[in-house]
Write a protein that holds these residues in place. Structure first.
Motif, mmCIF file in Angstrom:
data_model
loop_
_atom_site.group_PDB
_atom_site.id
_atom_site.type_symbol
_atom_site.label_atom_id
_atom_site.label_comp_id
_atom_site.label_asym_id
_atom_site.label_seq_id
_atom_site.Cartn_x
_atom_site.Cartn_y
_atom_site.Cartn_z
ATOM 1 N N LEU A 48 2.117 -13.674 -5.782
ATOM 2 C CA LEU A 48 1.678 -12.994 -7.002
ATOM 3 C C LEU A 48 2.331 -11.637 -7.232
ATOM 4 N N VAL A 49 2.692 -10.937 -6.179
ATOM 5 C CA VAL A 49 3.167 -9.560 -6.301
ATOM 6 C C VAL A 49 4.670 -9.512 -6.063
ATOM 7 N N GLU A 50 5.375 -9.017 -7.057
ATOM 8 C CA GLU A 50 6.816 -8.854 -6.910
ATOM 9 C C GLU A 50 7.078 -7.636 -6.019
ATOM 10 N N LEU B 207 3.799 0.424 -5.012
ATOM 11 C CA LEU B 207 3.007 -0.447 -5.896
ATOM 12 C C LEU B 207 2.791 -1.838 -5.316
ATOM 13 N N PRO B 208 3.817 -2.489 -4.760
ATOM 14 C CA PRO B 208 3.540 -3.777 -4.110
ATOM 15 C C PRO B 208 2.586 -3.638 -2.927
ATOM 16 N N GLY C 248 -0.806 -5.620 -2.916
ATOM 17 C CA GLY C 248 -1.025 -6.511 -1.777
ATOM 18 C C GLY C 248 -2.316 -6.194 -1.044
ATOM 19 N N THR C 249 -2.607 -4.897 -0.896
ATOM 20 C CA THR C 249 -3.848 -4.486 -0.249
ATOM 21 C C THR C 249 -5.057 -4.863 -1.094
ATOM 22 N N ILE C 250 -4.935 -4.725 -2.404
ATOM 23 C CA ILE C 250 -6.035 -5.119 -3.288
ATOM 24 C C ILE C 250 -6.308 -6.621 -3.166
#
Length: 111
Positions: free
Chosen positions: A21-23, A92-93, A97-99
């Motif tokens: 999901l995260v670039e 930001l990733p 990712g942590t979220i």
């Protein structure tokens, strides 16, 4: 023991989900590395994180809980530095990712 293995499965799934999901948050290893990452995270969450929460209670209260999130970000960043196949390219990733890891962990903690 079963609880730690369940947490490892959940953490591994969350890492895989975040990489899709995260670039900038990429996982390019095999299943064994993914399982090792999940196991490392679950051991940290079960044994080390409660001690950090007790020691850092004043900081957590002053920051309205953000310090606990920051500890999770630091752990994820350290894992990305030392585990081959896991890469986090930027802040930001790392935040996203942590979220995702925290949200998936929270959802499955009720089971």
């Amino acid at each position: 023991m079963l609880k730690i293995l369940f947490k490892a499965l959940v953490n591994s799934s969350a890492i895989y989900l975040a990489s899709n999901l995260v670039e900038g948050f990429t996982f390019s290893g095999d299943f064994a590395i993914l399982a090792a990452i999940g196991l490392a995270l679950s051991i940290f969450q079960s044994f080390i994180y409660p001690v950090i929460k007790i020691l850092a209670f004043p900081l957590v209260m002053l920051s309205l809980g953000f310090f606990g999130f920051a500890v999770n970000m630091i752990v994820l960043w350290v894992l990305a530095q030392y585990v081959p196949g896991l890469s986090v390219e930027g802040i930001l990733p790392l935040i996203w990712g942590t979220i995702i890891l925290s949200t998936v962990g929270l959802l499955f903690s009720w089971l």
